[in-house]
Design a protein around this motif. Structure first.
Motif, mmCIF file in Angstrom:
data_model
loop_
_atom_site.group_PDB
_atom_site.id
_atom_site.type_symbol
_atom_site.label_atom_id
_atom_site.label_comp_id
_atom_site.label_asym_id
_atom_site.label_seq_id
_atom_site.Cartn_x
_atom_site.Cartn_y
_atom_site.Cartn_z
ATOM 1 N N THR A 71 57.657 16.188 -91.607
ATOM 2 C CA THR A 71 57.751 16.068 -90.151
ATOM 3 C C THR A 71 59.191 16.281 -89.677
ATOM 4 O O THR A 71 59.430 16.966 -88.668
ATOM 5 C CB THR A 71 57.236 14.694 -89.691
ATOM 6 O OG1 THR A 71 55.895 14.517 -90.144
ATOM 7 C CG2 THR A 71 57.285 14.574 -88.178
ATOM 8 N N LYS A 72 60.145 15.713 -90.386
ATOM 9 C CA LYS A 72 61.548 15.906 -90.019
ATOM 10 C C LYS A 72 61.925 17.382 -90.021
ATOM 11 O O LYS A 72 62.562 17.879 -89.080
ATOM 12 C CB LYS A 72 62.457 15.143 -90.996
ATOM 13 C CG LYS A 72 62.543 13.656 -90.776
ATOM 14 C CD LYS A 72 63.554 13.049 -91.741
ATOM 15 C CE LYS A 72 63.796 11.588 -91.471
ATOM 16 N NZ LYS A 72 64.804 11.022 -92.401
ATOM 17 N N TYR A 104 73.170 17.041 -85.984
ATOM 18 C CA TYR A 104 72.276 16.055 -85.381
ATOM 19 C C TYR A 104 71.550 15.288 -86.479
ATOM 20 O O TYR A 104 71.003 15.887 -87.411
ATOM 21 C CB TYR A 104 71.216 16.714 -84.499
ATOM 22 C CG TYR A 104 71.658 17.076 -83.102
ATOM 23 C CD1 TYR A 104 71.604 16.153 -82.068
ATOM 24 C CD2 TYR A 104 72.097 18.363 -82.820
ATOM 25 C CE1 TYR A 104 71.995 16.485 -80.784
ATOM 26 C CE2 TYR A 104 72.482 18.721 -81.529
ATOM 27 C CZ TYR A 104 72.431 17.770 -80.515
ATOM 28 O OH TYR A 104 72.813 18.113 -79.252
ATOM 29 N N LYS A 105 71.523 13.971 -86.342
ATOM 30 C CA LYS A 105 70.658 13.141 -87.156
ATOM 31 C C LYS A 105 69.352 12.927 -86.399
ATOM 32 O O LYS A 105 69.258 13.166 -85.197
ATOM 33 C CB LYS A 105 71.320 11.796 -87.461
ATOM 34 C CG LYS A 105 72.561 11.889 -88.349
ATOM 35 C CD LYS A 105 73.093 10.501 -88.670
ATOM 36 C CE LYS A 105 74.282 10.558 -89.623
ATOM 37 N NZ LYS A 105 74.766 9.204 -89.976
ATOM 38 N N LEU A 106 68.346 12.467 -87.102
ATOM 39 C CA LEU A 106 67.037 12.236 -86.514
ATOM 40 C C LEU A 106 66.512 10.897 -87.007
ATOM 41 O O LEU A 106 66.556 10.606 -88.198
ATOM 42 C CB LEU A 106 66.080 13.360 -86.941
ATOM 43 C CG LEU A 106 64.568 13.141 -86.755
ATOM 44 C CD1 LEU A 106 64.204 12.987 -85.291
ATOM 45 C CD2 LEU A 106 63.796 14.302 -87.391
ATOM 46 N N PHE A 107 66.080 10.062 -86.067
ATOM 47 C CA PHE A 107 65.422 8.827 -86.502
ATOM 48 C C PHE A 107 64.170 8.568 -85.672
ATOM 49 O O PHE A 107 64.072 8.986 -84.515
ATOM 50 C CB PHE A 107 66.372 7.627 -86.491
ATOM 51 C CG PHE A 107 66.738 7.076 -85.135
ATOM 52 C CD1 PHE A 107 66.090 5.958 -84.614
ATOM 53 C CD2 PHE A 107 67.765 7.643 -84.377
ATOM 54 C CE1 PHE A 107 66.445 5.416 -83.377
ATOM 55 C CE2 PHE A 107 68.130 7.116 -83.146
ATOM 56 C CZ PHE A 107 67.461 6.005 -82.646
ATOM 57 N N PHE A 108 63.210 7.908 -86.293
ATOM 58 C CA PHE A 108 61.948 7.571 -85.651
ATOM 59 C C PHE A 108 61.985 6.117 -85.190
ATOM 60 O O PHE A 108 62.659 5.265 -85.773
ATOM 61 C CB PHE A 108 60.786 7.780 -86.629
ATOM 62 C CG PHE A 108 60.636 9.205 -87.094
ATOM 63 C CD1 PHE A 108 60.036 10.149 -86.275
ATOM 64 C CD2 PHE A 108 61.117 9.594 -88.340
ATOM 65 C CE1 PHE A 108 59.907 11.468 -86.695
ATOM 66 C CE2 PHE A 108 60.985 10.903 -88.764
ATOM 67 C CZ PHE A 108 60.390 11.848 -87.941
ATOM 68 N N HIS A 109 61.241 5.843 -84.144
ATOM 69 C CA HIS A 109 61.176 4.483 -83.581
ATOM 70 C C HIS A 109 59.799 4.287 -82.981
ATOM 71 O O HIS A 109 58.898 5.126 -83.177
ATOM 72 C CB HIS A 109 62.289 4.272 -82.544
ATOM 73 C CG HIS A 109 62.528 5.467 -81.657
ATOM 74 N ND1 HIS A 109 61.607 5.911 -80.741
ATOM 75 C CD2 HIS A 109 63.578 6.327 -81.575
ATOM 76 C CE1 HIS A 109 62.078 6.974 -80.100
ATOM 77 N NE2 HIS A 109 63.275 7.267 -80.600
ATOM 78 N N SER A 110 59.624 3.218 -82.233
ATOM 79 C CA SER A 110 58.301 2.905 -81.701
ATOM 80 C C SER A 110 57.981 3.647 -80.412
ATOM 81 O O SER A 110 56.867 3.535 -79.900
ATOM 82 C CB SER A 110 58.167 1.395 -81.464
ATOM 83 O OG SER A 110 59.070 0.972 -80.457
ATOM 84 N N GLY A 111 58.943 4.393 -79.882
ATOM 85 C CA GLY A 111 58.726 5.118 -78.637
ATOM 86 C C GLY A 111 59.966 5.091 -77.773
ATOM 87 O O GLY A 111 61.021 4.573 -78.153
ATOM 88 N N ALA A 112 59.844 5.649 -76.577
ATOM 89 C CA ALA A 112 61.019 5.869 -75.731
ATOM 90 C C ALA A 112 61.745 4.585 -75.345
ATOM 91 O O ALA A 112 62.981 4.547 -75.323
ATOM 92 C CB ALA A 112 60.615 6.633 -74.479
ATOM 93 N N SER A 113 61.012 3.541 -75.024
ATOM 94 C CA SER A 113 61.687 2.306 -74.594
ATOM 95 C C SER A 113 62.603 1.777 -75.689
ATOM 96 O O SER A 113 63.753 1.415 -75.431
ATOM 97 C CB SER A 113 60.660 1.238 -74.193
ATOM 98 O OG SER A 113 59.985 1.598 -73.009
ATOM 99 N N ASP A 154 74.690 14.698 -76.677
ATOM 100 C CA ASP A 154 74.866 13.756 -77.784
ATOM 101 C C ASP A 154 73.553 13.225 -78.336
ATOM 102 O O ASP A 154 73.454 12.943 -79.539
ATOM 103 C CB ASP A 154 75.749 12.585 -77.330
ATOM 104 C CG ASP A 154 77.127 13.056 -76.924
ATOM 105 O OD1 ASP A 154 77.975 13.214 -77.807
ATOM 106 O OD2 ASP A 154 77.341 13.299 -75.720
ATOM 107 N N ALA A 155 72.549 13.054 -77.481
ATOM 108 C CA ALA A 155 71.293 12.460 -77.959
ATOM 109 C C ALA A 155 70.131 12.835 -77.051
ATOM 110 O O ALA A 155 70.301 13.004 -75.836
ATOM 111 C CB ALA A 155 71.424 10.935 -78.043
ATOM 112 N N GLU A 172 76.043 13.224 -85.025
ATOM 113 C CA GLU A 172 76.759 12.364 -85.968
ATOM 114 C C GLU A 172 77.964 11.700 -85.321
ATOM 115 O O GLU A 172 78.376 10.610 -85.722
ATOM 116 C CB GLU A 172 77.208 13.184 -87.177
ATOM 117 C CG GLU A 172 76.062 13.682 -88.043
ATOM 118 C CD GLU A 172 76.542 14.545 -89.188
ATOM 119 O OE1 GLU A 172 77.717 14.976 -89.154
ATOM 120 O OE2 GLU A 172 75.747 14.797 -90.122
ATOM 121 N N THR A 173 78.537 12.339 -84.305
ATOM 122 C CA THR A 173 79.734 11.808 -83.645
ATOM 123 C C THR A 173 79.427 10.782 -82.567
ATOM 124 O O THR A 173 80.342 10.174 -82.008
ATOM 125 C CB THR A 173 80.532 12.961 -83.017
ATOM 126 O OG1 THR A 173 79.655 13.714 -82.141
ATOM 127 C CG2 THR A 173 81.092 13.883 -84.086
#
Length: 388
Positions: free
Chosen positions: A54-55, A68-77, A204-205, A226-227
């Motif tokens: 997926t990444k 760019y790093k990539l991380f998953f979370h529970s959603g936008a909030s 940046d994000a 990364e910065t």
């Protein structure tokens, strides 16, 4: 024949979307990824492999550079809280205070950060919008330049209520003239605008949420340079390079890939735009000036959203009428104890409180076609005419 969901017409895709067919089919086969992706046994490695797949897919789909790093979370909030509060915490730890700038029409998960940030001595500033939902770039630059220390701008690419689209290219000038960090709320972009996967690489994000485009609920992702300085909001075992600890939601993460594959395969933006326009034009024609479309004259709108005001009618009554006619629509505003409150977004655009209580939002699937739109418009008008 228009597609029905649970024998209903569903016109609330900006709130959430049903599972993509590919996700539904995959879940139905029962071969679910249950093992902890941090485990080194074969089942754990299988889960890890699906996450890495997926990444790689996301990096390719959005053409993100290696910085760019990539991380998953529970959603936008969670993702937005992690980045904004994490940015503030990073500088707070070294004795500095940040300046956070956002718009009056941002999502509540942004707008409601003010009290907590100010509690720790950070500065929070809000810029306004005009009657069409467009912003003034000069105001934003001026606001950012009122401070010299670390500053972060939140920029909502596509607004969830009015469907207004802001230009990512503006951010190049803003960054050049203010030296600020920038986070883009990209939650409403996928499938609803052209070129939703073409990002401005100086940002940046970016934060996305899976359930908005057919993935499972409870999962989202952020691209972060990364910065970009931020502290993790969730501490624990150090998963995801420490950006978001906790056992990854492998099933949810893989559903992102499957759902995005469906969008890439099936979206026809021109047909979506024309189908939405047919519905919008039909409503205006049949109501003969008794309604008005919010943000119709903005610089740019998305392809799936109609935000309608019917002066003198109450949104809760209208929504109930649509509900009885098997149509799911939204007021686009908060509900409390059964009472529809005036939308903060509409009030920020200069709409009076009474009219803001009479707003209806229709938001359609990215697969909306002209054939469906004709049937949809007839169904919608049949309800609205009862209140004209």
């Amino acid at each position: 024949m228009a597609r029905l969901i649970n024998n209903r017409y569903y016109f609330d895709y900006n709130a959430t979307s049903p599972l993509a067919k590919s996700v539904h089919d995959w879940l139905s086969n029962g071969d679910l990824l249950f093992a902890n992706p941090s485990s080194i046994h074969s089942s754990g490695k299988k889960s890890k492999r699906f996450i890495n797949e997926t990444k790689n897919f996301l990096r390719e789909t959005f053409s993100v550079p290696v910085d760019y790093k990539l991380f998953f979370h529970s959603g936008a909030s969670e993702g937005i809280n992690s980045l904004v509060k994490g940015f503030a915490q990073k500088f707070y730890a070294s004795g500095e205070r940040v300046h956070f700038v956002h718009s009056a029409v941002d999502h509540s998960c942004v707008y409601n950060l003010k009290d907590e940030l100010e509690l720790y001595g950070h500065k929070v500033s809000t810029f306004g919008v005009d009657k069409n939902g467009d912003y003034d770039i000069e105001e934003v630059i001026s606001l950012l330049n009122t401070t010299n220390g670390p500053k972060l701008l939140n920029f909502t690419w596509v607004n969830n209520e009015n469907g207004v689209v802001w230009d990512l290219d503006d951010l190049t000038r803003i960054k050049d003239e203010t030296n600020c960090s920038i986070h883009v709320d990209a939650v409403q972009s996928v499938g609803k605008i052209e070129n939703w996967n073409q990002l401005n690489k100086i940002i940046d994000a970016y934060t996305f949420s899976g359930h908005k485009f057919g993935a499972m609920k409870g999962v989202g992702f952020s691209f972060v340079k990364e910065t970009f300085p931020f502290c993790s909001l969730i501490r624990g075992g150090g998963q995801q390079e420490g950006m978001r600890s906790g056992t990854e939601n492998t099933t949810g993460i893989y559903s992102i890939k499957l759902a995005l594959e469906d969008v890439l395969k099936n979206q026809n933006y021109d047909e979506l735009y024309n189908a939405k326009k047919l519905i919008e034009d039909s409503i205006e024609e049949h109501l003969s000036g008794e309604s008005r479309v919010i943000s119709k004259d903005s610089k740019r709108r998305n392809g799936n959203t109609i935000y309608l005001i019917l002066p003198g009618r109450k949104a809760d009554i209208l929504i109930t009428a649509f509900d009885l006619a098997r149509m799911d629509v939204s007021s686009g505003s908060a509900c409390s104890s059964g009472a529809v409150l005036p939308s903060r977004v509409l009030l920020s655009m200069g709409v009076n409180e009474e009219d803001a209580k009479s707003a209806l939002r229709f938001s359609f699937s990215y697969e909306l076609c002209l054939e469906e739109s004709k049937e949809y418009s007839e169904k919608i008008i049949s309800v609205l005419k009862r209140f004209s």
